[in-house]
Design an enzyme around this catalytic site. Structure first.
Site, PDB file in Angstrom:
ATOM      1  N   ASP A 140       0.820  -1.208   0.000  1.00 27.73           N
ATOM      2  CA  ASP A 140       0.000   0.000   0.000  1.00 27.73           C
ATOM      3  C   ASP A 140       0.852   1.256   0.000  1.00 27.73           C
ATOM      4  O   ASP A 140       0.338   2.352  -0.199  1.00 27.73           O
ATOM      5  CB  ASP A 140      -0.955  -0.002   1.194  1.00 27.73           C
ATOM      6  CG  ASP A 140      -2.358  -0.398   0.776  1.00 27.73           C
ATOM      7  OD1 ASP A 140      -2.523  -0.805  -0.394  1.00 27.73           O
ATOM      8  OD2 ASP A 140      -3.281  -0.300   1.600  1.00 27.73           O
ATOM      9  N   ASP A 445     -10.577  -6.721  10.814  1.00 27.25           N
ATOM     10  CA  ASP A 445     -10.436  -8.161  10.987  1.00 27.25           C
ATOM     11  C   ASP A 445     -11.481  -8.729  11.952  1.00 27.25           C
ATOM     12  O   ASP A 445     -12.171  -9.692  11.632  1.00 27.25           O
ATOM     13  CB  ASP A 445      -9.014  -8.490  11.466  1.00 27.25           C
ATOM     14  CG  ASP A 445      -8.480  -7.457  12.432  1.00 27.25           C
ATOM     15  OD1 ASP A 445      -9.302  -6.751  13.044  1.00 27.25           O
ATOM     16  OD2 ASP A 445      -7.252  -7.345  12.597  1.00 27.25           O
TER      17      ASP A 445
END
Ligand SMILES: *[C@@H]1O[C@H](CO)[C@@H](O)[C@H](O)[C@H]1NC(C)=O
Ligand SMILES: *[C@@H]1O[C@H](CO)[C@@H](O)[C@H](O)[C@H]1NC(C)=O
Ligand SMILES: *[C@@H]1O[C@H](CO)[C@@H](O)[C@H](O)[C@H]1NC(C)=O
Length: 734
Positions: A140, A445
């Site tokens: 990223d 998550d």
């Protein structure tokens, strides 16, 4: 074969001593009820001293008691798993499924490329058929340095993988292996070891030189067309998709130095545009899921953070024992491994290891439906991660997954795939809502794992003796407090989200698991009760007003019992999980610090956000520290150093308690007050004294230390003023 066919691939054992523990829980709960009764029945009348202090304590104790009940979910029924990898290979060696491994990195400065490729190399070297492994790096940061490092790693892999296989080395991260003190077994190995170490060090020094310079050498640039993808690159936040299949598993020339196939290796930096939200790690993972579905489309996905190398080359096989078990495997959506850390000192100054969580609480969750998904070291089934609902008939049939045919050239193929990682791909689709990792939550998550469990699936916690993944723990106080702020804030958001474990999950998952999730989601609100408990009783002590029962009163007993039982139990748990006594003491300090700073800010931010004020950002914690800091860390000296409002709160609290304690001590010793304090306010005095004791490192950092890790003098000044103001103000106003 034969009768073997029916033996399970894994076994589940329940913890011993559950009955005894449950009796203890009941007795403590009776004590808590008595405390509540005492508080309610003895509220001072209007106009009497301490009425408001008393009512506040009632609130705090109600909260603590109820919260304690929730945490019992983590302890009610712990289970332990073990796997039979030999049975797996006997029965399934030929038809083992493909496995895709996702490694995520976000910033080449905080997460240095050398660390990233060590993780990559460690997972490429898994003890698993290489033609069935594919490793994807999501960058990223979109950094050509990381890309360069990955190219270097792909060359090094041609030597490293055969070396690992030949000598069965562990761990398979080169840096970790060369650092470990294992002596080579024989002369042959030691010769090869010298060679491979030299190769590694050359590569490391090349990468580090480029990192220092901040650019890629001309020579590398012209040699690989891949670098031209950076020609149109303007910044980390504004660039087109960069994608390259660095090792193509289909290419018969892509072999190691002994002629064996290498795992597929892919670099991806998804498109980023300032005008489109990128959804942080969840966005990166979803882009990887889409891109990998066209390249390898493995039915099993492992994701690891770039700082967590594999310390156990059998982990893939361990995980498959759960997925491929004939009887129970079809219910399992994901297998979570613990996050372990290598750089934790003996007494774990910052409780970074979260020892009790990983050694006890997650086993408890596993006993009632499955652990949380914690974002790294986790194996998923691809179709379930992509939104599949539970059905009894589901048998994840690996063989039915079609192999993808590819006609075009690699270049054309890569161009075609880039669209899947574009910044607008998931607009108006189910990605981030029903498919893949969910968007809009700082702990993507946990909420994703919860949504999977709400669809009817189970998860498994596997904690092998030899740690499967090892990461780097934060080693300064600010880092750890920031990390916990993010976690507790995200968890609280889940509590209020549409996937709330309290409401949405009702009837979808086990009630005990609901409680277990809620205990994590309600970390942040703990701050209020803790803050109250660590200030108000001390201030009342200063004024000489008792808020707890006298020593001679029978009501004293439940207080004493609950406090002692809870702490002795906590200490026993901590030691049982492998900690030390000093480590437990440190964890108590961190308990206080997290609650009165990280959680407090997280709570306020969440409430503000609910009311529509602030927007929360995502802060990465720094993973590499400078020399001084690591030295102090090794010596277990607390690292403050920076100036943050969190520290102002912590040191103000510490000073208030110090003032109250010293003042009362002096008064008691000088006058006749000592008996009065002993008889009517012993609990208050002990509480204040313990708060002072636990804050000793903080007083040192305020007044005694000279190094860079001490509390900055601006914080010292501010907190002294605030503490005096509070103490004097309270005595005058009251
Ligand atoms: C890296 O830089 C150091 C010092 O600047 C130099 O001695 C070394 O040869 C360089 N390494 C490589 C591989 O270029
Ligand atoms: C981790 O610990 C080792 C040995 O104790 C040390 O050499 C290394 O610098 C540490 N790494 C970090 C990132 O603190
Ligand atoms: C990591 O692996 C090594 C080598 O197999 C082993 O000796 C070590 O105990 C493992 N580390 C942990 C923390 O389990």
């Amino acid at each position: 074969m034969g009768s073997d066919e029916f033996l399970p691939l894994f076994e589940t054992r329940r913890a011993k001593g559950r009955v005894l523990y449950r009796l203890l829980v009941v007795s403590v709960f009776v004590g808590i009820c008595l405390i509540w009764i005492h508080r309610v029945s003895h509220i001072p009348r209007k106009g009497e001293d301490g009425r408001w202090g008393w009512i506040g304590l009632l609130g705090a104790e109600l909260w603590f008691g109820l919260y304690w009940l929730l945490t019992q979910a983590h302890r009610w029924n712990p289970v332990y798993r073990c796997t039979f990898k030999d049975r797996l290979s006997q029965r399934h060696e030929k038809d083992l499924p493909k496995v895709d491994i996702f490694v995520c990195t976000a910033d080449p400065v905080i997460e240095p490329p050398v660390m990233v490729i060590n993780t990559i190399l460690s997972v490429m070297a898994y003890d698993y058929p290489p033609e069935k492994l594919s490793v994807y790096l999501s960058d990223d940061g979109g950094s050509d340095l990381t890309y360069y490092a990955l190219r270097e790693a792909s060359h090094f892999a041609k030597h490293w993988l055969p070396f690992c296989k030949k000598f069965k080395v562990e761990p398979r991260s080169p840096a970790a292996y060369f650092n470990s003190s294992d002596d080579p077994l024989d002369a042959n190995q030691s010769k090869e070891l010298v060679l491979i170490k030299k190769l590694y060090e050359e590569m490391e020094s090349r990468i580090e030189n480029e990192t220092k310079l901040g650019r890629i050498p001309e020579e590398a640039h012209s040699k690989h067309t891949g670098f031209s993808q950076w020609d149109s690159y303007s910044s980390q936040r504004d660039h087109a998709t960069i994608l390259q299949i660095i090792i193509d598993g289909r290419d018969t020339n892509a072999t190691d130095k002994d002629g064996f196939v290498l795992p597929t290796l892919v670099y991806l930096a998804r498109e980023k545009r300032p005008q489109h939200h990128h959804n942080f790690k969840a966005g990166a993972m979803n882009a990887l899921i889409r891109v990998s579905s066209e390249i390898s489309n493995a039915p099993i996905i492992l994701n690891v953070d770039c700082d967590m190398y594999s310390n156990n080359s059998y982990s893939v096989r361990d995980a498959l024992c759960f997925f491929m078990d004939e009887e129970k495997g079809h219910e399992v959506a994901f297998v979570q491994f613990p996050q372990n850390f290598k750089n934790v000192t003996r007494n774990d100054l910052y409780d970074a290891f979260l020892r009790v969580s990983s050694e006890l609480e997650f086993h408890g969750l596993d006993g009632c439906g499955g652990p949380l998904y914690t974002g790294t070291g986790c194996f998923h089934r691809r179709d379930i991660l992509c939104g599949r609902k539970f059905s009894k008939e589901y048998k994840g049939d690996w063989r039915s997954v079609k192999d993808i045919k590819r006609e075009e050239s690699v270049l054309e193929f890569e161009e075609k795939l880039k669209g899947l990682a574009s910044s607008t791909y998931d607009k108006n689709t189910q990605w981030g809502k029903e498919m893949g990792l969910l968007y809009g939550c700082p702990v993507e998550d946990v909420i994703t794992g919860l949504s999977i469990q709400c669809r009817g699936w189970k998860s498994v916690y596997f904690n092998p003796l030899r740690n499967a993944f090892l990461g780097v723990a934060p080693n300064t106080l600010p880092d750890i407090l920031v990390q916990h702020k993010r976690w507790s804030e995200g968890d609280l958001q889940i509590f209020f989200s549409r996937y709330s474990p309290a409401w949405y999950a009702y009837g979808k998952i086990n009630l005990v698991l609901q409680m277990g999730y809620s205990a994590y989601c309600l970390w942040a609100p703990n701050s209020l009760a803790t803050l109250y408990y660590s200030v108000i009783p001390s201030l009342y002590l200063l004024r000489g007003i008792p808020l707890f029962p006298q020593n001679s009163s029978p009501w004293f007993i439940p207080f004493a019992y609950v406090i002692t039982a809870k702490h002795i139990c906590g200490l026993a748990e901590f030691l049982w999980c492998g900690g030390t006594i000093l480590g437990w003491w440190n964890s108590q300090r961190m308990w206080l610090y997290k609650r009165t700073s990280s959680y407090l800010f997280a709570f306020m931010d969440t409430i503000l956000k609910l009311l529509g004020f602030a927007e929360s950002g995502f802060v990465i914690s720094a993973k590499i520290a400078d020399q001084d800091v690591s030295q102090r860390y090794e010596k277990e000296i607390m690292e403050f150093g920076t100036s943050t409002p969190m520290f102002t709160i912590l040191s103000t609290l510490a000073l208030i308690n110090l003032v109250c304690f010293v003042e009362v001590l002096i008064e008691a010793l000088m006058g006749k007050g000592i008996m009065r304090v002993y008889e009517t306010m012993s609990l208050q005095f002990v509480l204040c004294g313990i708060l002072v004791l636990i804050n000793l490192p903080l007083y040192q950092a305020l007044f005694l230390r000279k190094d860079k890790g001490k509390l900055p003098s601006s914080i010292a000044a501010k907190s002294i003023v605030l503490a005096l103001f509070a103490c004097v103000g309270f005595t005058l106003l009251y």
